[in-house]
Design an enzyme around this catalytic site. Structure first.
Site, PDB file in Angstrom:
ATOM      1  N   ASP A  36      39.785  42.763  42.930  1.00  0.00           N
ATOM      2  CA  ASP A  36      39.718  44.090  42.296  1.00  0.00           C
ATOM      3  C   ASP A  36      38.653  44.913  42.995  1.00  0.00           C
ATOM      4  OD1 ASP A  36      41.497  43.450  39.895  1.00  0.00           O
ATOM      5  OD2 ASP A  36      39.950  41.923  39.675  1.00  0.00           O
ATOM      6  N   ASP A  40      43.970  44.834  43.887  1.00  0.00           N
ATOM      7  CA  ASP A  40      44.006  46.069  43.100  1.00  0.00           C
ATOM      8  C   ASP A  40      42.964  47.024  43.647  1.00  0.00           C
ATOM      9  OD1 ASP A  40      45.990  45.296  41.291  1.00  0.00           O
ATOM     10  OD2 ASP A  40      44.548  44.371  39.919  1.00  0.00           O
ATOM     11  N   ASP A  84      43.184  37.567  41.903  1.00  0.00           N
ATOM     12  CA  ASP A  84      43.347  38.744  42.752  1.00  0.00           C
ATOM     13  C   ASP A  84      41.983  39.279  43.161  1.00  0.00           C
ATOM     14  OD1 ASP A  84      42.266  39.972  40.547  1.00  0.00           O
ATOM     15  OD2 ASP A  84      43.863  41.426  40.280  1.00  0.00           O
TER      16      ASP A  84
HETATM   17  P1  TTP Z   1      42.152  41.027  36.201  1.00  0.00           P
HETATM   18  O1  TTP Z   1      42.112  41.179  37.665  1.00  0.00           O
HETATM   19  O2  TTP Z   1      43.502  40.855  35.597  1.00  0.00           O
HETATM   20  O3  TTP Z   1      41.297  39.766  35.702  1.00  0.00           O
HETATM   21  P2  TTP Z   1      39.947  39.128  36.237  1.00  0.00           P
HETATM   22  O4  TTP Z   1      39.494  39.775  37.498  1.00  0.00           O
HETATM   23  O5  TTP Z   1      38.990  39.115  35.109  1.00  0.00           O
HETATM   24  O6  TTP Z   1      40.348  37.625  36.503  1.00  0.00           O
HETATM   25  P3  TTP Z   1      41.191  37.052  37.738  1.00  0.00           P
HETATM   26  O7  TTP Z   1      40.282  36.151  38.475  1.00  0.00           O
HETATM   27  O8  TTP Z   1      42.310  36.301  37.095  1.00  0.00           O
HETATM   28  O9  TTP Z   1      41.676  38.189  38.561  1.00  0.00           O
HETATM   29  O10 TTP Z   1      41.489  42.271  35.487  1.00  0.00           O
HETATM   30  C1  TTP Z   1      40.175  42.694  35.806  1.00  0.00           C
HETATM   31  C2  TTP Z   1      39.770  43.803  34.898  1.00  0.00           C
HETATM   32  O11 TTP Z   1      40.498  44.962  35.187  1.00  0.00           O
HETATM   33  C3  TTP Z   1      40.004  43.498  33.437  1.00  0.00           C
HETATM   34  O12 TTP Z   1      38.790  43.554  32.756  1.00  0.00           O
HETATM   35  C4  TTP Z   1      40.859  44.587  32.926  1.00  0.00           C
HETATM   36  C5  TTP Z   1      40.839  45.630  33.998  1.00  0.00           C
HETATM   37  N1  TTP Z   1      42.117  46.313  34.177  1.00  0.00           N
HETATM   38  C6  TTP Z   1      42.183  47.651  33.844  1.00  0.00           C
HETATM   39  O13 TTP Z   1      41.196  48.233  33.402  1.00  0.00           O
HETATM   40  N2  TTP Z   1      43.362  48.321  34.005  1.00  0.00           N
HETATM   41  C7  TTP Z   1      44.470  47.699  34.470  1.00  0.00           C
HETATM   42  O14 TTP Z   1      45.537  48.341  34.587  1.00  0.00           O
HETATM   43  C8  TTP Z   1      44.386  46.299  34.830  1.00  0.00           C
HETATM   44  C9  TTP Z   1      45.577  45.577  35.352  1.00  0.00           C
HETATM   45  C10 TTP Z   1      43.191  45.661  34.661  1.00  0.00           C
HETATM   46 MN    MN Z   2      40.907  40.124  39.057  1.00  0.00          MN
HETATM   47 MN    MN Z   3      43.274  42.812  38.856  1.00  0.00          MN
END
Ligand code: TTP
Ligand code: MN
Ligand code: MN
Ligand code: MN
Length: 365
Positions: A206, A289, A204
């Site tokens: 972020d 996100d 995703d």
């Molecule tokens: P993710 O997007 O789940 O994971 P990622 O970016 O490390 O890997 P990917 O490539 O699979 O997307 O989460 C990113 C960070 O966001 C993780 O360190 C935890 C944080 N997080 C929160 O703090 N609160 C939340 O509600 C969620 C869903 C994630």
């Molecule tokens: Mn992510």
């Molecule tokens: Mn995420």
């Protein structure tokens, strides 16, 4: 031996937040085996066992070179007997029979299929499995009750399980940036998550929003999301309001899924294809996100949303056990002095914790 294993001749530190863990490492077959068992333990609700395998894998990721022999494990922290057996099998035979069995098991395969649906966690997947459901078609044909989020997840299953490329993350970020500029010039959009740690692709995008003047960020998200929606860029969105107040005190955030209380939006964007010949169609669904942080909490939000999940968990465990401090994505609270420790950068948070700064690219624990 130890000097060979640990950089600078030190023993490997016990907490992942005390170590540097690069994205690429030399023990991929071993960590993959251990992480499969960690995932399977999570699917069975054995959080403790899952954590033990994750910890062992994380230690191997921090090794400067390939683990050659079992004896080298002696100087490493956090590798239990079961993990040791798995490592031995893979070192000796190239595979571990237990791991291969898990990967072939109907339960593991079904749980993986179902939990890859946006909005489906272990509990839901497990219930469906117990009801005899096995395929995505089963979900449709047996009229399984789905939330709006799960319906969107199912509709875009293929796209959402195709990795997001860095270029796609950057164009998503630009689209959000443009929308933000319309409503609040001076506000910033920061790419966090795996991409900030240097991953070339992820599951995703972020994005963290803030404004240098505290309070100006209030109300920004709903305007940005409405505008993006009106431009046809949003396939699904679910927003939550900010529910954080320092009045609540320093208690760690409760609940399994509640990691923080920022105003946020879980969404699926309709991303125009980057062009290129042979593109099957003009667009792709991408999970995004969006999180809004007041500038005073921004360093904590950035640290919390950069991950990895294991690195974050270890940071909080270190803070609480070694420093009697409570760390979350909003603040750092010192329970001995009964006060919040403010920070204007991630570096300052590491300083408060008495930790050497670990840059994002070394947080791939
Ligand atoms: P993710 O997007 O789940 O994971 P990622 O970016 O490390 O890997 P990917 O490539 O699979 O997307 O989460 C990113 C960070 O966001 C993780 O360190 C935890 C944080 N997080 C929160 O703090 N609160 C939340 O509600 C969620 C869903 C994630
Ligand atoms: Mn992510
Ligand atoms: Mn995420
Ligand atoms: Mn065991």
């Amino acid at each position: 031996r130890v000097a060979e294993l640990a950089p600078h001749g030190r023993q490997m530190a016990p907490y992942a937040c005390q170590r540097r863990t690069p994205l690429l490492h030399s023990n991929q077959p071993l960590t993959e085996a251990l992480e499969t068992l960690a995932e399977e333990a999570g699917f069975s609700g054995s959080e403790g066992r899952s954590l033990a395998f994750t910890r062992a894998a994380s230690v191997l990721k921090a090794l400067p070179g390939r683990l050659g022999a079992l004896e080298e494990l002696g100087s490493l922290p956090g590798i239990g007997e079961h993990s040791r057996r798995v490592i031995q099998d893979v070192l000796e035979d190239g595979v571990c029979a237990e791991v291969e069995r898990v990967k072939l098991s109907e339960r593991y395969r079904t749980m993986k299929l179902f939990t890859k649906i946006f909005g489906v966690g272990v509990r839901t997947a497990s219930r469906w499995y117990q009801e005899g459901l096995r395929t995505l078609l089963d979900l449709q044909e047996r009229n399984t009750k789905l939330t709006r989020q799960q319906q969107a997840g199912l509709r875009h299953y293929g796209d959402l399980n195709t990795p997001v490329e860095r270029s796609e993350a950057e164009s998503t970020s630009r689209a959000v940036q443009e929308a933000v500029k319309r409503f609040l010039p001076g506000a910033s959009v920061t790419l966090a998550g795996g991409f900030r740690r240097g991953k070339p692709r992820g599951h995703d995008v972020d994005l963290l929003l803030t404004h240098p003047e505290e309070g100006r960020e209030v109300g920004l998200l709903s305007r940005v999301v409405s505008w993006l929606d009106s431009q046809g860029l949003i396939l699904y969105q679910h927003s939550q309001e900010n529910s954080y107040g320092l009045r609540e005190g320093p208690e760690p955030l409760g609940g399994r899924d509640v990691m923080d209380r920022f105003e946020r939006c879980f969404s699926i964007f309709r991303l125009e294809a980057q062009g290129g010949p042979g593109a099957p169609r003009g667009w792709k669904a991408v999970r995004v996100d969006l999180v809004v942080a007041p500038v005073s909490q921004f360093p904590f939000a950035l640290l919390g949303w950069t991950g990895s999940r294991h690195f974050e968990r270890e940071l909080r465990r270190f803070a609480s056990r070694e420093r009697k401090m409570v760390l979350n994505s909003h603040a750092l609270y010192d329970t001995r002095q009964n006060l919040f420790l403010p920070a204007t950068s991630e570096e300052e948070i590491f300083q408060h914790l008495g930790l050497e700064y670990v840059p994002p690219a070394q947080r791939n624990a």
